[in-house]
Design a protein around this motif. Structure first.
Motif, PDB file in Angstrom:
ATOM      1  N   ARG A 175       0.715   3.511   3.091  1.00  0.00           N
ATOM      2  CA  ARG A 175       1.362   2.838   4.570  1.00  0.00           C
ATOM      3  C   ARG A 175       3.048   2.790   4.226  1.00  0.00           C
ATOM      4  O   ARG A 175       3.724   3.216   5.207  1.00  0.00           O
ATOM      5  CB  ARG A 175       0.938   1.732   4.715  1.00  0.00           C
TER       6      ARG A 175
ATOM      7  N   THR B 108       1.193  -5.674  14.626  1.00  0.00           N
ATOM      8  CA  THR B 108      -0.442  -5.750  14.969  1.00  0.00           C
ATOM      9  C   THR B 108      -0.876  -4.498  14.395  1.00  0.00           C
ATOM     10  O   THR B 108      -2.466  -4.608  14.825  1.00  0.00           O
ATOM     11  CB  THR B 108      -0.254  -5.398  16.666  1.00  0.00           C
ATOM     12  N   GLY B 109      -0.564  -3.713  13.761  1.00  0.00           N
ATOM     13  CA  GLY B 109      -1.297  -2.713  13.019  1.00  0.00           C
ATOM     14  C   GLY B 109      -1.747  -3.063  11.403  1.00  0.00           C
ATOM     15  O   GLY B 109      -1.882  -4.391  11.252  1.00  0.00           O
ATOM     16  N   GLU B 110      -2.060  -2.273  10.602  1.00  0.00           N
ATOM     17  CA  GLU B 110      -2.737  -2.564   9.550  1.00  0.00           C
ATOM     18  C   GLU B 110      -1.332  -2.894   8.338  1.00  0.00           C
ATOM     19  O   GLU B 110      -1.784  -3.623   7.583  1.00  0.00           O
ATOM     20  CB  GLU B 110      -3.331  -1.057   8.703  1.00  0.00           C
ATOM     21  N   ALA B 111      -0.236  -2.504   8.621  1.00  0.00           N
ATOM     22  CA  ALA B 111       0.682  -2.957   7.772  1.00  0.00           C
ATOM     23  C   ALA B 111       0.895  -4.291   7.631  1.00  0.00           C
ATOM     24  O   ALA B 111       1.119  -4.832   8.820  1.00  0.00           O
ATOM     25  CB  ALA B 111       1.998  -1.934   8.234  1.00  0.00           C
ATOM     26  N   ASN B 112       1.308  -4.808   6.530  1.00  0.00           N
ATOM     27  CA  ASN B 112       1.504  -6.243   6.411  1.00  0.00           C
ATOM     28  C   ASN B 112       3.303  -6.438   6.300  1.00  0.00           C
ATOM     29  O   ASN B 112       3.872  -5.231   6.570  1.00  0.00           O
ATOM     30  CB  ASN B 112       1.030  -6.862   5.343  1.00  0.00           C
TER      31      ASN B 112
ATOM     32  N   ASN C 207       0.926  -1.102   0.017  1.00  0.00           N
ATOM     33  CA  ASN C 207       0.185   0.110   0.034  1.00  0.00           C
ATOM     34  C   ASN C 207       0.676   1.468   0.120  1.00  0.00           C
ATOM     35  O   ASN C 207       1.703   1.515   0.993  1.00  0.00           O
ATOM     36  CB  ASN C 207      -0.948   0.132   1.289  1.00  0.00           C
TER      37      ASN C 207
END
Length: 254
Positions: A10, A95-99, A7
């Motif tokens: 991000r 633990t967040g949105e980032a892969n 993304n």
């Protein structure tokens, strides 16, 4: 790793946070920006009056490109990954949105941009100060540099898995550094070595990249050799991606 998508938003956000940390280290940043120019002026003084200085100058610039890649991308990123891991930054980001790929790429982004900028300065200043011809095939040179950045970013993530602390990063990065300097044709082509040694050196991780870089600047490399170099670089990228997925550590070593 959970996905191989990126993304852009991000990725930029992660890269911006890494750039902030890099800018705070003003001493390291100053050395990083001055290193290409210092290399050019030191080498200019050492080459003055040398017979065949044109060819030596071209070899010096292409070797300098390799040195920037190994120092700024590989060795710098190993320390960065280890530091973020030991400080639990990687664990919190996960633990967040980032892969996974975005976290690794975001961490690598500042080093990659800095290396590309240094190489641009080194190429322009080297061509002017060392009085060497400009690259014969700029697209091939750019392709070689980008392949080197991608490969070394992956290898730095892999090396960090076997590096316990930031202080020991100098030891864990030393083998690849020495192999690259001595065997991957940074300052002389590997084919100048004995046949068996040259064949083995052509299989080293950065040998394919350096062949592309050297061919992009000086030309005169046969298409078969270029294809072999590209396949070697690609093979190491595939191997590195698999190894990082298998062994990369997201949490501190205990």
């Amino acid at each position: 790793m959970n996905t191989l998508t990126l993304n852009p938003g991000r990725l930029v956000a992660l890269g911006r946070s890494e750039i902030t940390l890099l800018v705070r280290n003003r001493a390291a940043l100053g050395v990083a920006f001055l290193m290409p120019l210092l290399m050019v002026f030191v080498l200019r003084s050492s080459l003055s009056g040398v017979e065949g200085a044109q060819a030596v100058g071209e070899a010096t610039v292409t070797g300098g490109i390799g040195m920037v890649l190994i120092l700024v991308v590989y060795m710098n990123l190993v320390s960065a990954y280890v530091a973020r891991r030991e400080e639990l930054v990687l664990k919190r980001l996960r633990t967040g949105e980032a892969n996974d790929l975005e976290i690794l790429a975001g961490t690598a982004l500042p080093s990659a941009v800095l290396a590309v900028g240094q190489i641009a300065v080194l190429a322009v200043a080297g061509a002017a100060v060392l009085d060497v011809r400009m690259p014969r095939n700029p697209p091939l040179l750019v392709a070689g540099v980008l392949a080197g950045v991608l490969l070394l970013a992956g290898l730095s993530a892999l090396t960090s898995a076997f590096t316990r602390t930031v202080e020991t990063a100098g030891f864990t990065t030393l083998p690849l550094f020495l192999l690259t300097v001595l065997g991957s044709g940074l300052f002389m082509p590997a084919d100048s070595l004995p046949d068996l040694a040259a064949s083995l050196c052509e299989l080293l991780p950065l040998s394919g990249v350096m062949t592309l870089v050297r061919a992009g600047w000086t030309g005169g490399v046969e298409s078969g050799d270029l294809l072999g170099a590209a396949l070697t670089a690609l093979a190491w990228m595939v191997i590195t991606v698999f190894a990082v997925q298998r062994w990369f550590r997201w949490e501190p070593r205990r």
